[in-house]
Design an enzyme around this catalytic site. Structure first.
Site, PDB file in Angstrom:
ATOM      1  N   GLU A  13       5.016  -7.016  -9.705  1.00  0.00           N
ATOM      2  CA  GLU A  13       5.044  -5.817  -9.587  1.00  0.00           C
ATOM      3  C   GLU A  13       6.417  -5.136  -8.970  1.00  0.00           C
ATOM      4  O   GLU A  13       7.180  -5.735  -8.462  1.00  0.00           O
ATOM      5  CB  GLU A  13       3.662  -5.046  -8.758  1.00  0.00           C
ATOM      6  N   LYS A  42       4.912   6.165  -7.340  1.00  0.00           N
ATOM      7  CA  LYS A  42       4.212   4.861  -7.199  1.00  0.00           C
ATOM      8  C   LYS A  42       3.079   5.199  -8.285  1.00  0.00           C
ATOM      9  O   LYS A  42       2.363   6.132  -8.071  1.00  0.00           O
ATOM     10  CB  LYS A  42       3.605   5.002  -5.721  1.00  0.00           C
ATOM     11  N   VAL A  58      -0.327  -2.758  -8.169  1.00  0.00           N
ATOM     12  CA  VAL A  58      -0.876  -3.912  -8.913  1.00  0.00           C
ATOM     13  C   VAL A  58      -1.870  -3.607  -9.915  1.00  0.00           C
ATOM     14  O   VAL A  58      -1.817  -3.980 -11.208  1.00  0.00           O
ATOM     15  CB  VAL A  58      -2.061  -4.596  -7.827  1.00  0.00           C
ATOM     16  N   ASP A 106     -11.369   6.476   0.362  1.00  0.00           N
ATOM     17  CA  ASP A 106     -10.087   5.969  -0.063  1.00  0.00           C
ATOM     18  C   ASP A 106     -10.333   4.539  -0.296  1.00  0.00           C
ATOM     19  O   ASP A 106     -10.508   3.653   0.351  1.00  0.00           O
ATOM     20  CB  ASP A 106      -9.004   5.867   1.140  1.00  0.00           C
ATOM     21  N   SER A 139      -8.901   1.660  -3.276  1.00  0.00           N
ATOM     22  CA  SER A 139      -7.682   1.426  -4.252  1.00  0.00           C
ATOM     23  C   SER A 139      -8.069   1.402  -5.659  1.00  0.00           C
ATOM     24  O   SER A 139      -9.192   0.682  -5.933  1.00  0.00           O
ATOM     25  CB  SER A 139      -6.854   0.242  -3.848  1.00  0.00           C
ATOM     26  N   ALA A 140      -7.138   1.871  -6.576  1.00  0.00           N
ATOM     27  CA  ALA A 140      -7.748   1.746  -8.031  1.00  0.00           C
ATOM     28  C   ALA A 140      -7.367   0.202  -8.545  1.00  0.00           C
ATOM     29  O   ALA A 140      -7.840  -0.167  -9.429  1.00  0.00           O
ATOM     30  CB  ALA A 140      -6.637   2.681  -8.853  1.00  0.00           C
ATOM     31  N   ASP A 141      -6.638  -0.391  -7.309  1.00  0.00           N
ATOM     32  CA  ASP A 141      -6.371  -1.926  -7.932  1.00  0.00           C
ATOM     33  C   ASP A 141      -8.075  -2.493  -8.114  1.00  0.00           C
ATOM     34  O   ASP A 141      -7.905  -3.450  -9.012  1.00  0.00           O
ATOM     35  CB  ASP A 141      -5.622  -2.558  -6.706  1.00  0.00           C
ATOM     36  N   LYS A 151      -5.023  -7.077   2.554  1.00  0.00           N
ATOM     37  CA  LYS A 151      -4.461  -6.885   3.965  1.00  0.00           C
ATOM     38  C   LYS A 151      -5.358  -6.573   4.973  1.00  0.00           C
ATOM     39  O   LYS A 151      -6.476  -5.712   4.789  1.00  0.00           O
ATOM     40  CB  LYS A 151      -3.440  -5.589   3.772  1.00  0.00           C
TER      41      LYS A 151
HETATM   42  N1  PSU Z   1       1.291  -5.684  -1.141  1.00  0.00           N
HETATM   43  C1  PSU Z   1       2.313  -5.710  -0.456  1.00  0.00           C
HETATM   44  N2  PSU Z   1       2.850  -4.510  -0.399  1.00  0.00           N
HETATM   45  C2  PSU Z   1       2.714  -3.290  -1.014  1.00  0.00           C
HETATM   46  C3  PSU Z   1       1.567  -3.440  -1.901  1.00  0.00           C
HETATM   47  C4  PSU Z   1       0.805  -4.551  -2.037  1.00  0.00           C
HETATM   48  O1  PSU Z   1       2.595  -6.690   0.201  1.00  0.00           O
HETATM   49  O2  PSU Z   1       3.365  -2.423  -1.105  1.00  0.00           O
HETATM   50  C5  PSU Z   1       1.186  -2.157  -3.060  1.00  0.00           C
HETATM   51  C6  PSU Z   1       0.700  -2.767  -4.176  1.00  0.00           C
HETATM   52  O3  PSU Z   1       1.547  -2.377  -5.411  1.00  0.00           O
HETATM   53  C7  PSU Z   1      -0.703  -2.202  -4.306  1.00  0.00           C
HETATM   54  C8  PSU Z   1      -0.521  -0.984  -3.556  1.00  0.00           C
HETATM   55  O4  PSU Z   1      -1.119  -2.116  -5.512  1.00  0.00           O
HETATM   56  O5  PSU Z   1       0.285  -1.166  -2.409  1.00  0.00           O
HETATM   57  C9  PSU Z   1      -1.863  -0.355  -3.029  1.00  0.00           C
HETATM   58  O6  PSU Z   1      -1.823   0.824  -2.675  1.00  0.00           O
HETATM   59  P1  PSU Z   1      -3.006   1.886  -2.910  1.00  0.00           P
HETATM   60  O7  PSU Z   1      -3.940   1.278  -1.467  1.00  0.00           O
HETATM   61  O8  PSU Z   1      -2.401   3.375  -2.428  1.00  0.00           O
HETATM   62  O9  PSU Z   1      -3.813   1.598  -3.960  1.00  0.00           O
HETATM   63 MN    MN Z   2      -5.503   4.804  -1.750  1.00  0.00          MN
END
Ligand code: PSU
Ligand code: MN
Length: 312
Positions: free
Chosen positions: A26, A87, A107, A139, A141-143, A160
């Site tokens: 990614e 992003k 992701v 909140d 994530s769409a992941d 995380k």
């Molecule tokens: N893992 C990391 N650093 C990051 C991310 C993941 O170590 O920056 C990023 C990835 O691209 C993941 C995104 O898909 O954070 C998730 O963002 P959000 O929580 O806004 O969906």
């Molecule tokens: Mn989010």
């Protein structure tokens, strides 16, 4: 129908032609996940690690309205230096492409691109998940939904510790996403090897993970697998060291009204500052570790597919 503006780098095009194992990478981790210049060093090192492990890396990003699968070193450096890059996740992917925009893939967006490019394995650091306080902020994530939709095996170091891990596991279970801890019973927690939570599934070899990936396709199930690979022992940060730092970063995010896409980059950056860079060193080590495992899984998938064809 509009044709998809898909561009393969020469290295990725050759690998596709020759049936070599490929590993998707990614680009949001480069633009939003790490500071300059460690982001560029890491992006290069991860690609090198995939090659050294016998597979071909395909870093994915949208540049000037084209979906690039495999980036030149100049493109990698431009992304790493750029500020205010979009992003991109599932929701904004098409608008960015249609309007000639540039953006880094999360992701979720990288999984979509990998599927389009026929790449079955993807290495990253951590996936997004259910944020703490999601019962108020919604909140999530769409992941997570993407893992249920796109047939890609994603190798991460667990979720995380800035996330609500029990809720993240619940949502993944609801969505039918296999969460497979590699070589241990508990779910890794990104900077730490052990979240204290039992992982739903455990596998101990790349061959087993490849077989499960192929079996999922044989069952006709959409979606992929999440492989949670613990950070190497020598690189981990103890959960009790991190807990107060994460809590502080979270309080700051709330006090400053940080929301939506900005939450994860804000927290990662504050944790980097509050650990005086230690979190970044661990992040780099775990991404490299995931790149190695992803390359081994991609190699196994290619070998097992060949064996099936030969015996057919
Ligand atoms: N893992 C990391 N650093 C990051 C991310 C993941 O170590 O920056 C990023 C990835 O691209 C993941 C995104 O898909 O954070 C998730 O963002 P959000 O929580 O806004 O969906
Ligand atoms: Mn989010």
């Amino acid at each position: 129908m509009t044709t998809l503006p898909l561009v393969f780098s020469p290295e990725v095009a050759a690998a596709r032609r020759d049936g070599q194992p490929l590993v998707a990478l990614e680009s949001t981790i480069i633009t939003h996940g790490m500071p300059w210049p460690q982001n560029l060093d890491t992006a290069r090192a991860v690609e090198a690690e995939v090659r050294a492990s016998g597979a071909v890396p395909a870093t994915i990003a949208v540049i000037a309205g084209k979906l690039h699968v495999g980036l030149s070193d100049a493109a990698l450096e431009a992304l790493a230096r750029a500020e205010n890059v979009a992003k991109l996740s599932r929701a904004d992917f098409a608008v960015c492409l249609a309007t000639g925009g540039t953006g880094a893939t999360t992701v979720a967006a990288t999984m979509i691109a990998a599927r389009l490019a026929g790449i079955e394995v993807f290495a990253t650091g951590g996936v997004g998940g259910v944020h703490k306080g999601a019962e108020h902020s919604f909140d999530i994530s769409a992941d997570l939904q993407e893992l249920a939709a796109s047939p890609v095996t994603v190798v991460a170091a667990g979720a995380k510790a800035i996330l609500d891990l029990p809720k993240t596991l619940e949502v993944l279970e609801t969505l039918g996403v296999p969460v497979i801890a590699f070589g241990q019973d508990t779910l890794p927690a990104f900077w730490s090897r052990d979240s204290g939570l039992r992982a739903p599934l455990r596998l101990d070899s790349a061959a087993e993970i490849a077989a499960a990936h192929r079996m999922r396709a044989a069952l006709g199930l959409p979606g992929g697998q999440l492989v949670a690979n613990p950070v190497p022992v020598e690189d981990e940060i103890a959960p009790r060291t991190l807990a107060p730092i994460i809590a502080r970063a979270q309080n700051e995010a709330e006090a400053q009204g940080i929301a939506a896409k900005a939450v994860t980059p804000f927290l990662l950056n504050r944790i980097f500052e509050l650990t005086e860079g230690q979190s970044l060193a661990t992040n780099i080590a775990l991404v490299l570790n995931n790149a190695r495992l992803a390359a081994a899984i991609a190699t196994e998938i290619a070998a097992q597919s060949r064996n099936t064809r030969q015996s057919a």
